[in-house]
Every structure is written in structure tokens, then in C-alpha cells.
Design a protein around this motif. Sequence first.
Motif, PDB file in Angstrom:
ATOM      1  N   ASN A 146      -4.227   3.764  11.246  1.00 34.31           N
ATOM      2  CA  ASN A 146      -5.175   4.527  10.425  1.00 34.31           C
ATOM      3  C   ASN A 146      -4.497   5.070   9.168  1.00 34.31           C
ATOM      4  N   GLY A 147      -3.187   5.243   9.221  1.00 36.98           N
ATOM      5  CA  GLY A 147      -2.437   5.685   8.040  1.00 36.98           C
ATOM      6  C   GLY A 147      -2.445   4.620   6.959  1.00 36.98           C
ATOM      7  N   HIS A 148      -2.234   3.362   7.339  1.00 32.50           N
ATOM      8  CA  HIS A 148      -2.323   2.259   6.370  1.00 32.50           C
ATOM      9  C   HIS A 148      -3.730   2.210   5.753  1.00 32.50           C
ATOM     10  N   LEU A 149      -4.719   2.282   6.643  1.00 35.19           N
ATOM     11  CA  LEU A 149      -6.103   2.146   6.201  1.00 35.19           C
ATOM     12  C   LEU A 149      -6.463   3.226   5.181  1.00 35.19           C
ATOM     13  N   ASP A 150      -5.983   4.418   5.428  1.00 34.70           N
ATOM     14  CA  ASP A 150      -6.207   5.542   4.509  1.00 34.70           C
ATOM     15  C   ASP A 150      -5.644   5.215   3.113  1.00 34.70           C
ATOM     16  N   ILE A 151      -4.448   4.651   3.090  1.00 32.57           N
ATOM     17  CA  ILE A 151      -3.820   4.301   1.801  1.00 32.57           C
ATOM     18  C   ILE A 151      -4.610   3.180   1.103  1.00 32.57           C
ATOM     19  N   ILE A 152      -5.037   2.188   1.880  1.00 27.80           N
ATOM     20  CA  ILE A 152      -5.791   1.060   1.303  1.00 27.80           C
ATOM     21  C   ILE A 152      -7.120   1.555   0.728  1.00 27.80           C
ATOM     22  N   GLU A 153      -7.814   2.407   1.495  1.00 25.82           N
ATOM     23  CA  GLU A 153      -9.113   2.930   1.026  1.00 25.82           C
ATOM     24  C   GLU A 153      -8.948   3.751  -0.252  1.00 25.82           C
ATOM     25  N   ARG A 154      -7.916   4.563  -0.288  1.00 25.38           N
ATOM     26  CA  ARG A 154      -7.712   5.413  -1.470  1.00 25.38           C
ATOM     27  C   ARG A 154      -7.287   4.570  -2.672  1.00 25.38           C
ATOM     28  N   ILE A 162       2.033  -1.983  -7.899  1.00 23.58           N
ATOM     29  CA  ILE A 162       2.300  -2.019  -6.461  1.00 23.58           C
ATOM     30  C   ILE A 162       1.990  -0.606  -5.968  1.00 23.58           C
ATOM     31  N   VAL A 163       1.259  -0.489  -4.865  1.00 16.69           N
ATOM     32  CA  VAL A 163       0.942   0.847  -4.341  1.00 16.69           C
ATOM     33  C   VAL A 163       1.533   0.994  -2.948  1.00 16.69           C
ATOM     34  N   LYS A 164       2.277   2.080  -2.753  1.00 19.01           N
ATOM     35  CA  LYS A 164       2.899   2.346  -1.454  1.00 19.01           C
ATOM     36  C   LYS A 164       2.509   3.740  -0.968  1.00 19.01           C
ATOM     37  N   GLY A 165       2.502   3.906   0.337  1.00 14.15           N
ATOM     38  CA  GLY A 165       2.253   5.229   0.911  1.00 14.15           C
ATOM     39  C   GLY A 165       3.578   5.921   1.183  1.00 14.15           C
ATOM     40  N   LEU A 166       3.609   7.208   0.946  1.00 14.87           N
ATOM     41  CA  LEU A 166       4.819   7.991   1.248  1.00 14.87           C
ATOM     42  C   LEU A 166       4.500   9.001   2.333  1.00 14.87           C
ATOM     43  N   ARG A 167       5.227   8.889   3.452  1.00 16.65           N
ATOM     44  CA  ARG A 167       4.971   9.800   4.570  1.00 16.65           C
ATOM     45  C   ARG A 167       5.840  11.038   4.507  1.00 16.65           C
ATOM     46  N   ALA A 168       7.115  10.807   4.290  1.00 13.25           N
ATOM     47  CA  ALA A 168       8.073  11.925   4.378  1.00 13.25           C
ATOM     48  C   ALA A 168       9.232  11.609   3.459  1.00 13.25           C
ATOM     49  N   ILE A 169      10.126  12.545   3.358  1.00 13.79           N
ATOM     50  CA  ILE A 169      11.280  12.385   2.481  1.00 13.79           C
ATOM     51  C   ILE A 169      12.110  11.172   2.927  1.00 13.79           C
ATOM     52  N   SER A 170      12.038  10.859   4.210  1.00 13.03           N
ATOM     53  CA  SER A 170      12.786   9.708   4.735  1.00 13.03           C
ATOM     54  C   SER A 170      12.288   8.390   4.136  1.00 13.03           C
ATOM     55  N   ASP A 213       5.027  -1.622 -12.254  1.00 15.61           N
ATOM     56  CA  ASP A 213       5.228  -0.251 -11.770  1.00 15.61           C
ATOM     57  C   ASP A 213       4.740  -0.088 -10.338  1.00 15.61           C
ATOM     58  N   THR A 214       5.408   0.817  -9.626  1.00 18.49           N
ATOM     59  CA  THR A 214       4.971   1.176  -8.271  1.00 18.49           C
ATOM     60  C   THR A 214       4.340   2.559  -8.320  1.00 18.49           C
ATOM     61  N   PHE A 215       3.180   2.694  -7.702  1.00 19.31           N
ATOM     62  CA  PHE A 215       2.492   3.983  -7.585  1.00 19.31           C
ATOM     63  C   PHE A 215       2.573   4.439  -6.139  1.00 19.31           C
ATOM     64  N   PHE A 216       2.868   5.726  -5.957  1.00 14.67           N
ATOM     65  CA  PHE A 216       2.963   6.262  -4.602  1.00 14.67           C
ATOM     66  C   PHE A 216       1.773   7.159  -4.304  1.00 14.67           C
ATOM     67  N   ILE A 217       1.213   6.968  -3.129  1.00 12.28           N
ATOM     68  CA  ILE A 217       0.146   7.859  -2.661  1.00 12.28           C
ATOM     69  C   ILE A 217       0.711   8.649  -1.490  1.00 12.28           C
ATOM     70  N   SER A 218       0.572   9.973  -1.548  1.00 11.20           N
ATOM     71  CA  SER A 218       1.096  10.775  -0.438  1.00 11.20           C
ATOM     72  C   SER A 218       0.152  10.643   0.746  1.00 11.20           C
ATOM     73  N   THR A 219       0.748  10.517   1.908  1.00 16.67           N
ATOM     74  CA  THR A 219      -0.062  10.321   3.104  1.00 16.67           C
ATOM     75  C   THR A 219      -0.969  11.522   3.349  1.00 16.67           C
ATOM     76  N   SER A 220      -2.117  11.281   3.944  1.00 19.37           N
ATOM     77  CA  SER A 220      -2.934  12.400   4.404  1.00 19.37           C
ATOM     78  C   SER A 220      -2.159  13.047   5.547  1.00 19.37           C
ATOM     79  N   PRO A 221      -2.090  14.400   5.555  1.00 19.02           N
ATOM     80  CA  PRO A 221      -1.205  15.087   6.509  1.00 19.02           C
ATOM     81  C   PRO A 221      -1.384  14.651   7.968  1.00 19.02           C
ATOM     82  N   GLN A 222      -2.616  14.317   8.327  1.00 16.21           N
ATOM     83  CA  GLN A 222      -2.835  13.947   9.739  1.00 16.21           C
ATOM     84  C   GLN A 222      -2.182  12.618  10.120  1.00 16.21           C
TER      85      GLN A 222
END
Length: 165
Positions: A15-23, A86-94, A113-122
Motif C-alpha cells: 500500500n506504500g508503493h500504491l500511495d506513491i504511484i497515486e500521488r 524519476i519519482v521515488k518514495g522516501l520512508r526514512a533517513i535510511s 531529475d529525480t523527485f522525492f515524495i515523502s511517504t504517508s506516515p502510516q
Amino acid sequence: MSIALCPGSFDPVTNGHLDIIERTARHFDDVIVAVTRNPQKAQSRFSLEDRQEMLAEVIGHLENVRIESLTGLVVDFARSQGATAIVKGLRAISDFDYELQMAQMNQRLSGIDTFFISTSPQYSFLSSSLVCEVAKFGGDVSAMVPPGVVERLEKKFGPFVGNGG
Ligand code: ADP
């Protein structure tokens, strides 16, 4: 026409991937989800075909999203598809250390360019590998992955016994 690439192994989609794809789909005209064979994983948990099928089951409602498979360099594939981002999701500092290096390398190689989307906290704790680890021992991950993934995980590892809430 703006085209973005969301690359990943999606092994399996969460669901985390899906959230990034939808956004991502809200910001670009076209989104290509590029399913890679992850070179850092000796062996994929699911075949490329299975991974693509699980994704296809959950992106049907997104008219501007399509799935492709990817071998070779992400930037070569991006260029061949006319993608400018390129769009990537970022979960944490790791995630950040590795993703920053990749983004800079890809920029240097191609100008893309790469664009980062911060993960939804859940979803910030959610990864495909952790989902599989939990499912392997019978933990209920049904709130974290789409129904088609639950089905395949139970087929692979046996029914969930825990209470996933
Ligand atoms: P992983 O990094 O879990 O092996 P992928 O290679 O399939 O997964 O990741 C593809 C992209 O999705 C990466 O940009 C990754 O950071 C992002 N991603 C994975 N899980 C999540 C999540 N729970 N929230 C936000 N982004 C995520």
C-alpha cells in the motif's frame, strides 16, 4: 506532455508503493511504473510476471498509469520512454543516503531529475521485505498490501494466523 517513471522491484507491491504511484499520477500526464529485477536481491521473492500482475490488479483506476518491465539502466529506459522525471518514495533517513547518490548519478548520466515524495506516515515502516518476513511466520499483513498480494502471500507461506488489525 510530462512523463514520470516510478521504478522499483515491487516484490510485492505494498500500500506504500500504491500511495506513491497515486500521488505521482496527480502531478504528471503519464506515469510509467517500471518493474526491475533488483540487482541487490540474489533472487526475487516473486517472478517478474507475478509482480507485474499484482500491480496491474491495483492500478486499474488510474487512467494515466501503465506498467512496463525494466532491465538495464533506469535512465536509459526513462529516455527511451520520453520520461523527464524519476519519482521515488522516501520512508526514512535510511532511504535518503542511497537515494541521494542514485539521484545524483542519474542526473549526471542523463540530466533526468529525480523527485522525492515523502511517504504517508502510516506507511513509513512498510517495506516489501518486511511484509514477506512477517507473512512467512503467519503474521497478518492484510492491512498493508492489496488483496491480490494477500492471496499470493497466503498461497506461498500459508494462511495468516496473527491479528493484523
Ligand atoms: P523496496 O525499497 O521496499 O525494496 P522497491 O524497490 O520496490 O521497494 O521501491 C520502489 C520505490 O518505492 C522506492 O522509491 C521506495 O523508496 C519506494 N517505497 C517502497 N515502500 C514505500 C513506502 N512504504 N512508502 C513510500 N515509498 C516506498
